[in-house]
Design a protein around this motif. Structure first.
Motif, short mmCIF file in Angstrom:
data_model
loop_
_atom_site.label_atom_id
_atom_site.label_comp_id
_atom_site.label_asym_id
_atom_site.label_seq_id
_atom_site.Cartn_x
_atom_site.Cartn_y
_atom_site.Cartn_z
N GLY A 1 21.08 20.66 4.95
CA GLY A 1 21.83 21.27 3.86
C GLY A 1 22.67 22.44 4.34
O GLY A 1 23.80 22.65 3.90
N GLU A 2 22.11 23.23 5.27
CA GLU A 2 22.86 24.36 5.81
C GLU A 2 24.06 23.89 6.61
O GLU A 2 25.14 24.48 6.54
N VAL A 3 23.88 22.81 7.39
CA VAL A 3 24.99 22.25 8.17
C VAL A 3 26.10 21.79 7.23
O VAL A 3 27.29 22.06 7.45
N LYS A 4 25.71 21.12 6.16
CA LYS A 4 26.71 20.62 5.22
C LYS A 4 27.37 21.76 4.45
O LYS A 4 28.55 21.67 4.09
N ALA B 1 0.85 -1.18 0.00
CA ALA B 1 0.00 0.00 0.00
C ALA B 1 0.89 1.24 0.00
O ALA B 1 1.85 1.33 0.78
N LYS B 2 0.58 2.18 -0.88
CA LYS B 2 1.38 3.40 -0.94
C LYS B 2 1.17 4.19 0.34
O LYS B 2 0.06 4.30 0.85
N THR B 3 2.25 4.78 0.84
CA THR B 3 2.13 5.60 2.04
C THR B 3 1.77 7.01 1.62
O THR B 3 2.24 7.51 0.60
N ARG B 4 0.94 7.63 2.42
CA ARG B 4 0.53 9.00 2.12
C ARG B 4 1.01 9.90 3.24
O ARG B 4 0.73 9.66 4.41
N VAL B 5 1.72 10.93 2.85
CA VAL B 5 2.25 11.88 3.84
C VAL B 5 1.36 13.11 3.82
O VAL B 5 1.06 13.66 2.76
N ASN B 6 0.97 13.56 5.02
CA ASN B 6 0.12 14.75 5.09
C ASN B 6 0.96 16.03 4.95
O ASN B 6 2.19 15.99 4.88
N ARG B 7 0.30 17.18 4.94
CA ARG B 7 0.96 18.46 4.70
C ARG B 7 1.98 18.77 5.79
O ARG B 7 3.10 19.22 5.51
N VAL B 8 1.64 18.50 7.04
CA VAL B 8 2.55 18.78 8.15
C VAL B 8 3.82 17.92 8.03
O VAL B 8 4.94 18.41 8.21
N GLY B 9 3.64 16.67 7.69
CA GLY B 9 4.79 15.77 7.51
C GLY B 9 5.70 16.24 6.40
O GLY B 9 6.93 16.17 6.50
N LYS B 10 5.09 16.73 5.30
CA LYS B 10 5.88 17.24 4.18
C LYS B 10 6.70 18.44 4.59
O LYS B 10 7.89 18.53 4.28
N THR B 11 6.06 19.39 5.29
CA THR B 11 6.80 20.61 5.68
C THR B 11 7.90 20.28 6.68
O THR B 11 8.99 20.86 6.60
N GLN B 12 7.65 19.34 7.59
CA GLN B 12 8.70 18.93 8.55
C GLN B 12 9.88 18.30 7.82
O GLN B 12 11.03 18.59 8.13
N ARG B 13 9.59 17.47 6.84
CA ARG B 13 10.65 16.81 6.09
C ARG B 13 11.47 17.84 5.32
O ARG B 13 12.70 17.81 5.35
N LEU B 14 10.79 18.80 4.68
CA LEU B 14 11.52 19.82 3.92
C LEU B 14 12.34 20.72 4.84
O LEU B 14 13.45 21.13 4.50
N LYS B 15 11.79 21.02 6.03
CA LYS B 15 12.51 21.86 6.98
C LYS B 15 13.78 21.16 7.46
O LYS B 15 14.85 21.78 7.55
N SER B 16 13.67 19.85 7.74
CA SER B 16 14.85 19.12 8.21
C SER B 16 15.88 18.98 7.10
O SER B 16 17.09 19.04 7.34
N LYS B 17 15.42 18.83 5.84
CA LYS B 17 16.35 18.77 4.72
C LYS B 17 17.09 20.09 4.56
O LYS B 17 18.29 20.12 4.30
N LYS B 18 16.38 21.19 4.73
CA LYS B 18 16.99 22.51 4.62
C LYS B 18 18.04 22.71 5.70
O LYS B 18 19.16 23.19 5.43
N ALA B 19 17.70 22.30 6.94
CA ALA B 19 18.65 22.45 8.05
C ALA B 19 19.88 21.59 7.82
O ALA B 19 21.02 22.03 8.07
#
Length: 138
Positions: free
Chosen positions: A124-127, A104-122
């Motif tokens: 990236g800044e560290v790197k 079954a495909k997993t579905r990510v809600n809007r909050v989960g998406k924004t959290q994931r993008l925020k952590s990716k951004k952070a």
């Protein structure tokens, strides 16, 4: 899976006995206790999806001619190795008949998406802060 298929598989199985390298001490060098079971999977007349699953399960145990080779050498006697080889064959056929569950495909809600993008951004800044230090940074 029906008993007719198991009976057919056991009837088609050809056994050969080899001098095994397993347990048995000096006896292992003299007596052929290892069992090699050879079954042609084309002769089993399996339905196509089951055939494909069996072929994938068999892997390197399948020859180019379509023979499934199963060896058993964990016991000291021919008879117990025969039974072990036949049990392995039955387990393989049962596993091939089991239909895998659909993923079954997993579905990510809007909050989960924004959290994931925020952590990716952070991250990236560290790197980005790593690396060579230029003279202007001193």
């Amino acid at each position: 899976m029906d008993n007719d298929l198991l009976d057919r598989a056991h009837a088609l199985a050809q056994e050969s006995f080899l001098a095994g390298s397993g347990p048995g001490g000096q006896n292992a060098n003299k007596v052929a206790t290892e069992v090699q079971l050879r079954v042609n999977i084309y002769a089993l007349r399996l339905p196509p999806p089951v055939f494909v699953r069996l072929r994938d399960l068999a892997g390197s145990k399948l020859t180019a001619a379509g023979d499934l080779l199963i060896t058993a050498r964990q016991h000291r006697t021919q008879e117990s190795n025969r039974q072990a080889a036949r049990a392995k064959l039955e387990e393989m056929l049962e596993a091939a008949h089991r239909q895998p569950k659909r993923r079954a495909k997993t579905r990510v809600n809007r909050v989960g998406k924004t959290q994931r993008l925020k952590s990716k951004k952070a991250r990236g800044e560290v790197k980005a802060k790593r690396g060579k230090v230029s003279r202007s940074d001193w």
